[in-house]
Design a protein around this motif. Structure first.
Motif, PDB file in Angstrom:
ATOM      1  N   SER A  74      27.871  98.506  62.452  1.00 15.64           N
ATOM      2  CA  SER A  74      28.486  97.027  62.080  1.00 15.64           C
ATOM      3  C   SER A  74      27.906  96.594  60.695  1.00 15.64           C
ATOM      4  N   ARG A  75      26.559  96.771  60.560  1.00 13.52           N
ATOM      5  CA  ARG A  75      25.909  96.177  59.115  1.00 13.52           C
ATOM      6  C   ARG A  75      26.543  97.030  58.179  1.00 13.52           C
ATOM      7  N   TYR A  82      30.863  92.800  62.458  1.00 14.90           N
ATOM      8  CA  TYR A  82      29.696  92.312  61.859  1.00 14.90           C
ATOM      9  C   TYR A  82      29.562  90.939  61.907  1.00 14.90           C
ATOM     10  N   THR A  83      30.730  90.149  61.970  1.00 14.41           N
ATOM     11  CA  THR A  83      30.519  88.656  62.204  1.00 14.41           C
ATOM     12  C   THR A  83      29.973  88.367  63.744  1.00 14.41           C
ATOM     13  N   ASN A 120      26.316  88.987  63.879  1.00 14.52           N
ATOM     14  CA  ASN A 120      25.372  87.624  63.063  1.00 14.52           C
ATOM     15  C   ASN A 120      25.698  86.403  63.857  1.00 14.52           C
ATOM     16  N   ALA A 130      35.564  93.316  59.410  1.00 13.88           N
ATOM     17  CA  ALA A 130      34.203  92.590  59.364  1.00 13.88           C
ATOM     18  C   ALA A 130      34.375  91.765  60.679  1.00 13.88           C
ATOM     19  N   ALA A 186      30.922  96.308  68.798  1.00 16.65           N
ATOM     20  CA  ALA A 186      30.088  95.161  68.809  1.00 16.65           C
ATOM     21  C   ALA A 186      29.886  94.220  69.836  1.00 16.65           C
ATOM     22  N   ASP A 206      24.614  98.320  66.005  1.00 14.83           N
ATOM     23  CA  ASP A 206      24.643  97.325  64.988  1.00 14.83           C
ATOM     24  C   ASP A 206      24.434  98.043  63.567  1.00 14.83           C
ATOM     25  N   GLY A 266      29.992  95.845  57.401  1.00 11.50           N
ATOM     26  CA  GLY A 266      30.088  94.503  56.753  1.00 11.50           C
ATOM     27  C   GLY A 266      29.271  94.513  55.454  1.00 11.50           C
ATOM     28  N   LYS A 267      28.809  95.516  54.759  1.00 11.51           N
ATOM     29  CA  LYS A 267      28.224  95.700  53.415  1.00 11.51           C
ATOM     30  C   LYS A 267      29.418  96.159  52.864  1.00 11.51           C
TER      31      LYS A 267
END
Length: 204
Positions: free
Chosen positions: A15-16, A68-69, A72, A65, A152, A12, A19-20
């Motif tokens: 992934s974050r 990351y999607t 979330n 992404a 993910a 995670d 994503g950033k």
């Protein structure tokens, strides 16, 4: 279970981070798109290299992404029937979907994408457009993006099993339940209330 949840937290975190980074890529794409549009309309100048770079970055946004999607819980879910079931039943359906749909499809795409990238890299494939870019970097995005999505999905699977074991919260519950529109409406209402309070204090 603890070691698996620790692995999930590490995935995670990755992934974050990705994503950033993709968030900054969006800004770069906006700048490049605006520059291309202005130079083409105002100065009658255009470059296939910049146009292709724009397309490459669009591809990077969607592919990189994806994990990351999923983290979330922003992927589209058709849960008309599942939403009426208990939380545990919903999680069991989630596990089934990850094991028999998400992971197999992602692994298949990854398995097919790696040779495609290798062939492009070894041959030095270049765009057929005049002044175009080399192709292998954008083809590399496909296996990298799906590898991140697989990670993910594994993290999500661990958290689903952890929830059934009572070791972690429900991973399908969004951290921010309110939509952007709802948050905007609340902010407008708050500002209106503050303005009304100020008007009341001022008096007639």
């Amino acid at each position: 279970m603890r070691s698996l949840l620790a692995l999930s937290r590490s995935i995670d975190a990755l992934s974050r981070l990705v994503g950033k980074a993709v968030g900054w890529v969006i800004l770069v794409v906006v700048v490049i798109s605006a520059t291309n549009a202005v130079s083409r309309k105002a100065f009658d100048m255009s470059s296939n290299a910049w146009l292709e770079l724009q397309w490459y970055l669009f591809g990077a946004i969607f592919l990189l992404a994806a994990g990351y999607t999923l983290l979330n819980n922003e992927h589209v879910r058709v849960d008309v029937l599942a939403s009426k079931l208990s939380e545990r039943a919903q999680i069991k359906i989630e596990i089934f979907g990850v094991l028999f749909f998400l992971l197999p499809v992602c692994c298949l795409v990854l398995w097919m994408a790696i040779p495609m990238f290798i062939d492009s890299y070894v041959s030095g494939e270049v765009s057929s457009n005049s002044g175009g870019l080399i192709r292998w970097p954008v083809k590399l995005l496909v296996p990298v993006g799906f590898a991140l999505l697989i990670l993910a999905a594994v993290s999500h699977l661990i958290k689903c099993i952890g929830f059934l074991a009572g070791a972690c919260p429900n991973p399908t519950v969004k951290l921010h339940a309110r939509t952007a529109e709802e948050q905007l409406a609340e902010e407008i209402a708050r500002q209106a209330a503050l303005q009304a309070e100020e008007n009341t204090k001022k008096g007639p």
